[in-house]
Each structure stands twice: as C-alpha cells, then as structure tokens.
Design a protein around this motif. Sequence first.
Motif, PDB file in Angstrom:
ATOM      1  N   ALA A  35       0.838  -1.207   0.000  1.00 36.82           N
ATOM      2  CA  ALA A  35       0.000   0.000   0.000  1.00 36.82           C
ATOM      3  C   ALA A  35       0.869   1.251   0.000  1.00 36.82           C
ATOM      4  N   SER A  38       2.328   1.460  -3.613  1.00 35.55           N
ATOM      5  CA  SER A  38       1.409   1.739  -4.727  1.00 35.55           C
ATOM      6  C   SER A  38       0.645   3.046  -4.554  1.00 35.55           C
ATOM      7  N   LYS A  52      -3.737   8.710  -3.628  1.00 33.29           N
ATOM      8  CA  LYS A  52      -4.459   7.692  -4.382  1.00 33.29           C
ATOM      9  C   LYS A  52      -4.216   6.335  -3.738  1.00 33.29           C
ATOM     10  N   ARG A  53      -5.277   5.651  -3.381  1.00 37.09           N
ATOM     11  CA  ARG A  53      -5.172   4.243  -2.958  1.00 37.09           C
ATOM     12  C   ARG A  53      -5.511   3.329  -4.118  1.00 37.09           C
ATOM     13  N   SER A  54      -6.612   3.663  -4.855  1.00 36.00           N
ATOM     14  CA  SER A  54      -6.915   2.915  -6.077  1.00 36.00           C
ATOM     15  C   SER A  54      -7.454   3.898  -7.109  1.00 36.00           C
ATOM     16  N   PHE A  55      -7.110   3.648  -8.371  1.00 39.48           N
ATOM     17  CA  PHE A  55      -7.555   4.535  -9.452  1.00 39.48           C
ATOM     18  C   PHE A  55      -9.016   4.288  -9.822  1.00 39.48           C
ATOM     19  N   ARG A  56      -9.420   2.990  -9.902  1.00 37.99           N
ATOM     20  CA  ARG A  56     -10.765   2.659 -10.412  1.00 37.99           C
ATOM     21  C   ARG A  56     -11.346   1.491  -9.642  1.00 37.99           C
ATOM     22  N   PRO A  57     -12.426   1.594  -8.953  1.00 41.80           N
ATOM     23  CA  PRO A  57     -13.085   2.859  -8.658  1.00 41.80           C
ATOM     24  C   PRO A  57     -12.149   3.775  -7.874  1.00 41.80           C
ATOM     25  N   PRO A  58     -12.394   5.079  -7.944  1.00 42.47           N
ATOM     26  CA  PRO A  58     -11.461   6.009  -7.312  1.00 42.47           C
ATOM     27  C   PRO A  58     -11.585   6.004  -5.782  1.00 42.47           C
ATOM     28  N   ASN A  59     -10.498   5.692  -5.130  1.00 41.77           N
ATOM     29  CA  ASN A  59     -10.434   5.762  -3.672  1.00 41.77           C
ATOM     30  C   ASN A  59      -9.212   6.576  -3.299  1.00 41.77           C
ATOM     31  N   ARG A  80     -14.441   8.166  -2.140  1.00 43.07           N
ATOM     32  CA  ARG A  80     -14.560   6.729  -1.953  1.00 43.07           C
ATOM     33  C   ARG A  80     -15.762   6.201  -2.733  1.00 43.07           C
ATOM     34  N   VAL A 144      -9.550  -1.691   0.924  1.00 44.50           N
ATOM     35  CA  VAL A 144      -8.827  -0.460   0.586  1.00 44.50           C
ATOM     36  C   VAL A 144      -7.968  -0.116   1.809  1.00 44.50           C
ATOM     37  N   GLU A 145      -6.666  -0.037   1.595  1.00 48.63           N
ATOM     38  CA  GLU A 145      -5.742   0.108   2.728  1.00 48.63           C
ATOM     39  C   GLU A 145      -5.585   1.579   3.108  1.00 48.63           C
TER      40      GLU A 145
END
Lengths: 402, 95
Positions: A35, A38, A52-59, A80, A144-145
């Motif tokens: 985490a 990335s 940014k934790r994840s691009f898609r879905p955006p978190n 989120r 989601v971390e």
Amino acid sequence: MPTRRSFLRTVAGGIALAHAGWPARRARADLPQGALDSAARDTLPGKRPLIKRSFRPPNYESPLEYFEDPITPNDEFFVRWHLANIPRIDADAWRLQVGGDAAERGFELTLSQLRHEFEPVELTAVCQCAGNRRGFSQPHVPGVEWGSGAMGNALWKGVRLKDILARAGLKKEAVEIAFNGGDRAPLEATPAFEKSIPAWKALDENTLVAFEMNGAPLPHWNGFPARVVVPGWSATYWMKQVVRIRALAQPLSSFWMNTAYRIPKGRYPIIDRFTSQESETTTPITEILVNSLMTNAGDGRRFAADQPVLIKGIAWDGGYGVRTVEVSIDEGRSWQGAELGESQGKYAFRTWQFTGAPRGAGRLSVMARASNAQGTAQPSELIFNGAGYHNNVVQKILLDIS
Amino acid sequence: MNGRIGSMLLLGLLAAAAQGGETSVTLASGEGMALVQLRCSTCHSLDYILMNSSFLARAGWEAEVRKMMKVMGAPIAETDVAVIVDYLTQHYGAT
C-alpha cells in the motif's frame, strides 16, 4: 543509578500503567508495504492532490496537512466509491424517487423542488469511511488500505429526510429507509450499491438529504447533486448521487447490508443499535467511535530542542461530544490535558492543542487520546475485526528533537 | 422505475474506462499475469492487488478470488482459479 526523583516517576508511571492497562511497548502500526509502494499523489478533476489508494473505482484520501483546517475544503475532501461506473449527473435531469412499500404514496422531486419545497437545514458533521485506518490493522486485513485520511468535516446544507418522508406518508410498519445511488458496476452480476438505515435514524432531525457542502454544490466525486448525510454514523450510509429513497416494511436484503459493513456484536462501545439488521453474531456498523488525529506533526517532523513542542490536532466522535484530549510524551506513563478549541457542533471536528517540553534532543514519542461525553476513550490496544472497521486505537508519532 | 434511472444516467458520461493514471500500474511478470490482468481489471484497477500485498497467504488470496466470483459476479472459470491464486500468492503473497 536511579535518582529518587526518577524512581518516583517510574513508580507513578507504573501505577498509571496498571490503571490504564497501557502496554509499555506497543508496536507501531504502518500500512502494508504494497500500500505504501502503490500509493501516489494524484489529482482528480476539481480536486487538489490527494493520496491515491486505487484509481478505479477512485479511492483517494486526504493527506495529513489538509486537516490543519478543521473544516475540510471540498477540493481536499476524500473520495470513496465501490463501483467503477460513476455517471456525470445532469442536475436538470436528476430526479429523486421517493416511495416504497411502507410509504402511503410515491413521488419524484427535481433538484429545484428539493431545494425549495422543504425547510433548509445546515449542520457541520464528520463524514468518515467505516474503513478509515484499515491499513493500520494488525494483522493486516484485505480491502482499501486507508491511512488516516478517509474522512472530512464539512458544513452540509440540505433538507431533513423526515420532511421528505412525511410527504410520502410513512406507514407504521416502516422499519428501514433504503437509499440507492447512481453508480453502477461494470458487470450486471455485481450487486448494486444500496444501503438502509433504521426508520428511527431516518426520522432524526439531523439526518439530511444534502445538496451543498461548505456553501457550494457537492463536488461530483462527493455525490453531486445530492447525498444522504447521517451525522454521527459511518459514511457507508451517506449515499452519494442518491436517486431513490424507499420506506421498507422489511429489512433490506442486500450484500452491502447483510454481509459487508458488519462488526462483531458486543465488541465495541456502541449505543446506537441497528436491531432489524442484527444477526446472532454480527451487527451493521453504526456510530463513529471517539478518535483523534495530530494534524501539525507526523513522523520525523523536526522541533527545536530548546523550545516547547506545540502539537495541534482534532478529535471527534459519533455525536456525544468530545470531552477531553490528553497527550503523552513519555510512552504513556503520564498524560496531560490538551486545550480544546471551541465546539463547532457535536458532530464536527473539535480542535485541540498541547504544549510540551521535550527533555532534550532525540526521538520524542507523542500520543494523543480523546474521550467523549459517553464516557469512552480511545483504547490503548486495537479492538480488532476482520474487516478493519472502527480503528480508533491511540496513534503514536515519533518527532525528531534536535 | 429502473428504466427512468437508466435514462437519467445516460445523460452523463460513464467514467468506467481506464482513467489516465491507471495505465501506470504494472503487475509482476510471470505465469498467470495475463489472466489476472484480464479478469481483475474488468471491474477495478490493478493497484487493488498491489495495495493488498504482501500479507495474504494462499488461502487469503483464494478467499478474495472466490468473493469476486460469488459476490461480485466475476466470470472466472473454475479451472482458472488455481492459476490466478498461484500468481497472486507467488508475487503478492505473505512474505
């Protein structure tokens, strides 16, 4: 050889330790290495850079420095989403459908009707993801971390949900009020994101359908044109892009209620219960636990050895009201009261500050612990659950005094 | 009712397509990588995998894959499960 003074300090520390059950050497929690690796500072349209934790879905979560202002600006507010297809909603075409089997009648509202046909209400409230700080779970759990920034505090303007429900005519058998949002999954087979709250919570005068945030329309990423606001409760119920509200005579049956967002029954100091959704062993997450964050200092921040260290922070809870914030700069042996700022309402971030004198150069451990009017304080050990919810364990930072 | 919601939403642009930053996420090369990329990226960016490393043992990764199949409806063939779980465990599993 210990002096009499340091001996007394140790004894006193020992007593405090036994009293508070404070672990002498608690391991410091950090995010999973993957985490950390990335994560990236990234800018969504209309936002300032977020983590940014994840691009898609955006978190995306807010970095620590965005919390120095106790009101989180709209362009710094965390993002989120569960499902990847997030429509750009046309405000003129948007309709809010109201009805359900426990409503006398169904109807639709345009955005203009929502804004003008009900009494407007404003309140400041913390919106905190149920999984905020999941990344600090020990052991780590999948999801989601998040670090500490999946939360924000805003002035919400909207209308009372109970006024909307009054127009629909709530039948006496209504047990829950359910919400649907505009987002969709790429696959038809994925359960649509839908949530419900108990009818009594929906009728609370503070539960809103909001169309403004900090004096401006809601940002797209935070639910334009309207979202549900459930002050004191986890953000999982704050449906973004709300398009449908239903009064239900039966508990909502949905993956997002029956399986996700649940905690072990009886493990947390919770007053608000969601009995229609409880099982033998688990219950839906409800109110936010008392918590705090040091906002002007993170690990490695330098302070001069010959000057007092000023620590600033925020504290919040599920609406009972923050009562105290205490700070320890000696690994939890002693705690001193921090000075609380003015209350901005029982659902809002409460600012605080503390001035401590370091005992010389080196690493200085600083911990903050909030308690609320309900009589609960942040725990010294994480109260674990497998989904990583409700992480309000006391955090520790290490400052560099030189 | 659903039809109404559907037509309302069509007025907007769907943001499902890979957003710019997502293309920067790369998975470790190795057997199963192409399959993982194909199956997992239908619904989410691949940083979900990176973010959840390296603390899940094989059983943990298998539970995630089966959740995606059973709950989220991911069209993963039973014969592909082992390949995907092996890849995730080998490259992103508990160390």
